[in-house]
Design a protein around this motif. Structure first.
Motif, PDB file in Angstrom:
ATOM      1  N   GLN A 161       0.855  -1.179   0.000  1.00 47.65           N
ATOM      2  CA  GLN A 161       0.000   0.000   0.000  1.00 47.65           C
ATOM      3  C   GLN A 161       0.893   1.231   0.000  1.00 47.65           C
ATOM      4  O   GLN A 161       1.723   1.414   0.902  1.00 47.65           O
ATOM      5  CB  GLN A 161      -0.933   0.023   1.216  1.00 47.65           C
ATOM      6  N   VAL A 162       0.744   2.042  -1.046  1.00 49.12           N
ATOM      7  CA  VAL A 162       1.575   3.235  -1.169  1.00 49.12           C
ATOM      8  C   VAL A 162       1.304   4.167   0.015  1.00 49.12           C
ATOM      9  O   VAL A 162       0.165   4.494   0.331  1.00 49.12           O
ATOM     10  CB  VAL A 162       1.285   3.957  -2.499  1.00 49.12           C
ATOM     11  N   GLY A 163       2.381   4.556   0.685  1.00 50.53           N
ATOM     12  CA  GLY A 163       2.266   5.403   1.857  1.00 50.53           C
ATOM     13  C   GLY A 163       2.330   4.633   3.159  1.00 50.53           C
ATOM     14  O   GLY A 163       2.483   5.235   4.229  1.00 50.53           O
ATOM     15  N   HIS A 164       2.227   3.311   3.086  1.00 51.61           N
ATOM     16  CA  HIS A 164       2.288   2.474   4.292  1.00 51.61           C
ATOM     17  C   HIS A 164       3.538   1.598   4.284  1.00 51.61           C
ATOM     18  O   HIS A 164       4.345   1.682   5.210  1.00 51.61           O
ATOM     19  CB  HIS A 164       1.019   1.631   4.423  1.00 51.61           C
ATOM     20  N   ASN A 165       3.705   0.756   3.250  1.00 55.19           N
ATOM     21  CA  ASN A 165       4.946  -0.011   3.157  1.00 55.19           C
ATOM     22  C   ASN A 165       5.693   0.245   1.849  1.00 55.19           C
ATOM     23  O   ASN A 165       6.661  -0.422   1.536  1.00 55.19           O
ATOM     24  CB  ASN A 165       4.697  -1.509   3.353  1.00 55.19           C
ATOM     25  N   LEU A 166       5.250   1.227   1.087  1.00 57.36           N
ATOM     26  CA  LEU A 166       5.969   1.775  -0.063  1.00 57.36           C
ATOM     27  C   LEU A 166       5.888   3.296   0.028  1.00 57.36           C
ATOM     28  O   LEU A 166       4.896   3.842   0.512  1.00 57.36           O
ATOM     29  CB  LEU A 166       5.341   1.323  -1.381  1.00 57.36           C
ATOM     30  N   ALA A 167       6.923   3.989  -0.458  1.00 59.24           N
ATOM     31  CA  ALA A 167       6.930   5.462  -0.461  1.00 59.24           C
ATOM     32  C   ALA A 167       6.700   6.021   0.946  1.00 59.24           C
ATOM     33  O   ALA A 167       5.776   6.785   1.184  1.00 59.24           O
ATOM     34  CB  ALA A 167       5.873   5.997  -1.428  1.00 59.24           C
ATOM     35  N   LEU A 223      10.870   3.056  -2.943  1.00 64.29           N
ATOM     36  CA  LEU A 223      10.122   1.821  -2.713  1.00 64.29           C
ATOM     37  C   LEU A 223      10.080   1.469  -1.230  1.00 64.29           C
ATOM     38  O   LEU A 223       9.023   1.268  -0.644  1.00 64.29           O
ATOM     39  CB  LEU A 223      10.735   0.679  -3.523  1.00 64.29           C
ATOM     40  N   LYS A 224      11.243   1.365  -0.620  1.00 62.63           N
ATOM     41  CA  LYS A 224      11.346   1.084   0.815  1.00 62.63           C
ATOM     42  C   LYS A 224      12.630   1.726   1.319  1.00 62.63           C
ATOM     43  O   LYS A 224      13.526   2.057   0.526  1.00 62.63           O
ATOM     44  CB  LYS A 224      11.318  -0.423   1.078  1.00 62.63           C
ATOM     45  N   PRO A 225      12.768   1.931   2.620  1.00 64.84           N
ATOM     46  CA  PRO A 225      13.934   2.669   3.133  1.00 64.84           C
ATOM     47  C   PRO A 225      15.273   2.108   2.676  1.00 64.84           C
ATOM     48  O   PRO A 225      16.209   2.871   2.420  1.00 64.84           O
ATOM     49  CB  PRO A 225      13.767   2.552   4.656  1.00 64.84           C
ATOM     50  N   GLN A 226      15.377   0.779   2.535  1.00 65.08           N
ATOM     51  CA  GLN A 226      16.663   0.169   2.192  1.00 65.08           C
ATOM     52  C   GLN A 226      17.125   0.494   0.777  1.00 65.08           C
ATOM     53  O   GLN A 226      18.320   0.460   0.495  1.00 65.08           O
ATOM     54  CB  GLN A 226      16.588  -1.354   2.354  1.00 65.08           C
ATOM     55  N   ASN A 227      16.198   0.770  -0.135  1.00 66.10           N
ATOM     56  CA  ASN A 227      16.612   1.056  -1.514  1.00 66.10           C
ATOM     57  C   ASN A 227      16.040   2.371  -2.043  1.00 66.10           C
ATOM     58  O   ASN A 227      15.930   2.570  -3.247  1.00 66.10           O
ATOM     59  CB  ASN A 227      16.223  -0.098  -2.446  1.00 66.10           C
ATOM     60  N   SER A 228      15.692   3.270  -1.142  1.00 65.98           N
ATOM     61  CA  SER A 228      15.107   4.552  -1.534  1.00 65.98           C
ATOM     62  C   SER A 228      16.205   5.572  -1.862  1.00 65.98           C
ATOM     63  O   SER A 228      16.991   5.958  -0.993  1.00 65.98           O
ATOM     64  CB  SER A 228      14.230   5.100  -0.403  1.00 65.98           C
ATOM     65  N   LEU A 229      16.263   5.999  -3.105  1.00 60.02           N
ATOM     66  CA  LEU A 229      17.198   7.048  -3.485  1.00 60.02           C
ATOM     67  C   LEU A 229      16.822   8.365  -2.820  1.00 60.02           C
ATOM     68  O   LEU A 229      17.698   9.144  -2.421  1.00 60.02           O
ATOM     69  CB  LEU A 229      17.213   7.210  -5.006  1.00 60.02           C
ATOM     70  N   LEU A 230      15.524   8.616  -2.678  1.00 57.19           N
ATOM     71  CA  LEU A 230      15.079   9.855  -2.053  1.00 57.19           C
ATOM     72  C   LEU A 230      15.559   9.934  -0.603  1.00 57.19           C
ATOM     73  O   LEU A 230      16.088  10.964  -0.158  1.00 57.19           O
ATOM     74  CB  LEU A 230      13.558   9.967  -2.118  1.00 57.19           C
ATOM     75  N   LYS A 231      15.382   8.855   0.147  1.00 58.28           N
ATOM     76  CA  LYS A 231      15.833   8.849   1.539  1.00 58.28           C
ATOM     77  C   LYS A 231      17.352   8.969   1.615  1.00 58.28           C
ATOM     78  O   LYS A 231      17.886   9.689   2.480  1.00 58.28           O
ATOM     79  CB  LYS A 231      15.383   7.572   2.254  1.00 58.28           C
ATOM     80  N   TRP A 232      18.059   8.279   0.729  1.00 62.90           N
ATOM     81  CA  TRP A 232      19.514   8.351   0.725  1.00 62.90           C
ATOM     82  C   TRP A 232      19.984   9.787   0.498  1.00 62.90           C
ATOM     83  O   TRP A 232      20.909  10.269   1.172  1.00 62.90           O
ATOM     84  CB  TRP A 232      20.075   7.429  -0.358  1.00 62.90           C
TER      85      TRP A 232
END
Length: 601
Positions: free
Chosen positions: A220-226, A271-280
């Motif tokens: 679900q986008v906003g819950h376990n994605l993005a 997608l998720k914190p481990q592979n999020s370019l935005l978070k990085w």
């Protein structure tokens, strides 16, 4: 009581009950299937396959070759029939000996035929060997065509390969040992579940068949994605602007604005914190903004490239400058968004507007002289059909785009998922990347035609004649510092074509990075995974081959290298900024509202 201890009648009774229950389910599913298929909208025939001219040209070229070089054709035919006859005789000899084993097998390994029965069972092995011989014969026949235009030959090669892949024995229930074994093991339950999966997919796509690649209920986008924290700080009819909350006490002065493609949704970068370019990027101390494009319906029919540039790019740039109180921003464009960023930057340069300090392009084509495999869909037979269809619908429907890109990797994205879902009765996997891949968007009618005609077919950007807000622009008009990341096995934006466009930019400060892997995996490649490496060439290479020949390979992700490049062009560190300001209140938490809206059919 264990099954083997039950009286034979009890076992038969249980099997009979399951059979009756499955027959009832099949009847119900058949009614649902009929109802779902009745909702299928009639679309232009050209959207479903190339014109007959493709195969007519191939046949003409083959006949010409036969007349001019009959020895070559005969050699090819004799070789094929010789192999086929030898294979048949060897199989018969094994049967005469009374041995239930296949004849010698020199065919190449193919992961479609991984079930041991393809190697050990005479029937399945015979089918596999003959199919691979047939496939090789078709490949050699097409490869040997001489009297045909190179572009036409490329299309013949592609579509003949599609036909060959379609007729693989693995794609049919009666000749797929995995499916047969599964049906026996489940007393036919797998076939009923497969029919249910088929009906579900047709219902979900309004009568069209599009294989579900990922479990729709697992994400679900906003819950376990993005899930990277941020807020929508601006919204218009074209996009929502998301600003992410800082995770460092100080940030670089110059903000970063990312434009993802509007063919898909922005959260491929989150997608998720481990592979999020935005978070990085946030964790590296950048003030990060991203554009979340609207998913258009027929009301957007008249929206063109100029509207995306004026109300999308230029408006987003202006709002980011206003929020951060900065005269300049750094920008990123991914795929088609990189192409359109190029148009925008060329226009700004000609207008004397220095709002953008540097630009980065992810897997971006700007010179479409060789668009790669996707080019087989860019001839008039397809584009004319698209133009007719969007004139009726007002949009280019997401199902067409999804199906087109899936056929570029049909065995991985169509046939294998269909086998598992419809023949084996398996549920689709919980895979975030495939979930995103199936969460597509529509394209406005006018924009789609302008892009396909002006950029893809006529290559006006490379020619310097593509009109932006009334004036022509070209690649040489882009003069600010640029960095381009291309991917080695990209089947959508071939890296050599990306490099050829990159070379034509008017910039003096240019950096090119070649990542391993493909269009998505090469970009979504976090340092923590240490999976794909990248190439750089400090010399000023003139051609893709020259770049590759002199390139240095580096293990690990390109993200840190680009992060250093970006930091050098992002000014001093200042106190971290929170989303928005007095004129830009937080309208909604990230990932916003546009990303979860599905337009009415």
């Amino acid at each position: 009581m264990a099954t083997e201890d039950q009286p034979p009648g009890s076992v038969r009774d249980a099997q009979f009950e399951r059979l009756n229950a499955n027959l009832v389910r099949i009847d119900e599913l058949s009614k649902r299937l009929t109802a779902a298929l009745s909702k299928r909208k009639i679309s232009d025939p050209s959207l479903h396959g190339p014109s007959g001219d493709v195969f007519l040209k191939a046949m003409t070229a083959y006949m010409t070759e036969m007349m001019q070089n009959p020895a070559k054709i005969l050699e090819h035919q004799i070789n094929f029939w010789g192999k086929s006859l030898k294979h048949y005789v060897e199989a018969q000899q094994q049967l005469v000996k009374g041995e239930l084993k296949p004849p010698p097998d020199a065919t190449p390994r193919d992961r479609r035929f991984s079930n041991p029965l393809w190697q050990t069972h005479p029937f399945f092995n015979y089918l596999k060997q003959q199919y691979l011989m047939n496939a090789e014969a078709v490949h050699q026949a097409v490869e040997g065509l001489q009297n045909i235009d190179p572009a036409d030959k490329k299309r013949v090669e592609y579509f003949s390969r599609q036909i060959v892949d379609l007729f693989s024995p693995t794609n049919f229930f009666g000749t797929n040992p995995d499916a047969l074994e599964r049906a026996i093991a489940t007393d036919g339950e797998s076939l009923v579940q497969g029919l249910e999966n088929l009906v579900r997919d047709i219902e979900a796509n309004n009568g069209d068949l599009l294989v579900t690649l990922a479990d729709r209920d697992a994400f679900q986008v906003g819950h376990n994605l993005a899930t990277t924290e941020g807020a929508v700080v601006y919204r218009n009819r074209m996009f929502e602007l998301i600003q992410y909350r800082p995770t460092t006490e100080t940030v670089h002065e110059t903000p970063l604005l990312i434009f993802p493609p509007w063919i898909n949704k922005f959260y491929i970068l989150d997608l998720k914190p481990q592979n999020s370019l935005l978070k990085w990027l946030v964790d590296q101390g950048f003030t990060v903004f991203v554009v979340s494009w609207v998913n258009p319906d027929s009301h957007y029919a008249g929206i063109g490239m100029d509207d995306y540039i004026r109300e999308g790019y230029m408006r987003a740039i202006a709002e980011v400058r206003s929020i951060t109180k900065q005269k300049q921003i750094n920008a990123v464009g991914y795929c088609i968004a990189g192409t359109t960023l190029t148009l925008t930057l060329a226009h700004l340069e000609k207008a004397g507007d220095p709002s953008v300090r540097s630009a980065t392009f992810f897997t971006t084509l700007t010179d479409f002289a060789d668009p790669g495999e996707v080019g087989v869909f860019l001839n008039d037979d397809f584009v004319d059909g698209i133009e007719r269809q969007v004139a009726v619908d007002g949009i280019l429907d997401r199902t067409f785009m999804s199906r087109t890109f899936s056929y570029l990797r049909s065995n991985d994205l169509i046939y294998q998922p269909a086998i598992k879902s419809y023949m084996m009765g398996e549920a689709p996997p919980a895979f975030d990347l495939l979930y995103w891949n199936g969460d597509g968007t529509n394209l406005p009618a006018q924009m789609a035609v302008e892009y396909l005609r002006g950029l893809c077919q006529q290559n006006k950007l490379a020619g310097g004649t593509f009109p932006v807000l009334g004036s022509p622009v070209g690649l040489k008009d882009v003069k600010l510092p640029i960095c381009a990341i291309a991917c080695e096995t990209d089947h959508i934006a071939p890296w050599k074509s990306s490099f050829n466009g990159f070379r034509q930019f008017g910039s003096r400060d240019k950096t090119f990075i070649l990542s391993e892997s493909g269009h998505v995996a090469g970009i979504v490649n976090p340092p923590s995974r240490n999976k794909y490496g990248h190439y750089v060439n400090p010399a000023d290479a003139a051609t893709p081959d020259e770049f590759r020949a002199g390139a240095e390979f580096h293990t690990g992700s390109w993200w840190p290298r680009w992060g250093e490049w970006l930091a050098a062009r992002s000014g001093e560190r200042i106190k971290a900024r929170q989303p928005g300001d007095s004129k830009h209140p937080e309208l909604a938490p990230a990932p916003g509202t546009y990303v979860v809206v599905t337009p009415a059919a």
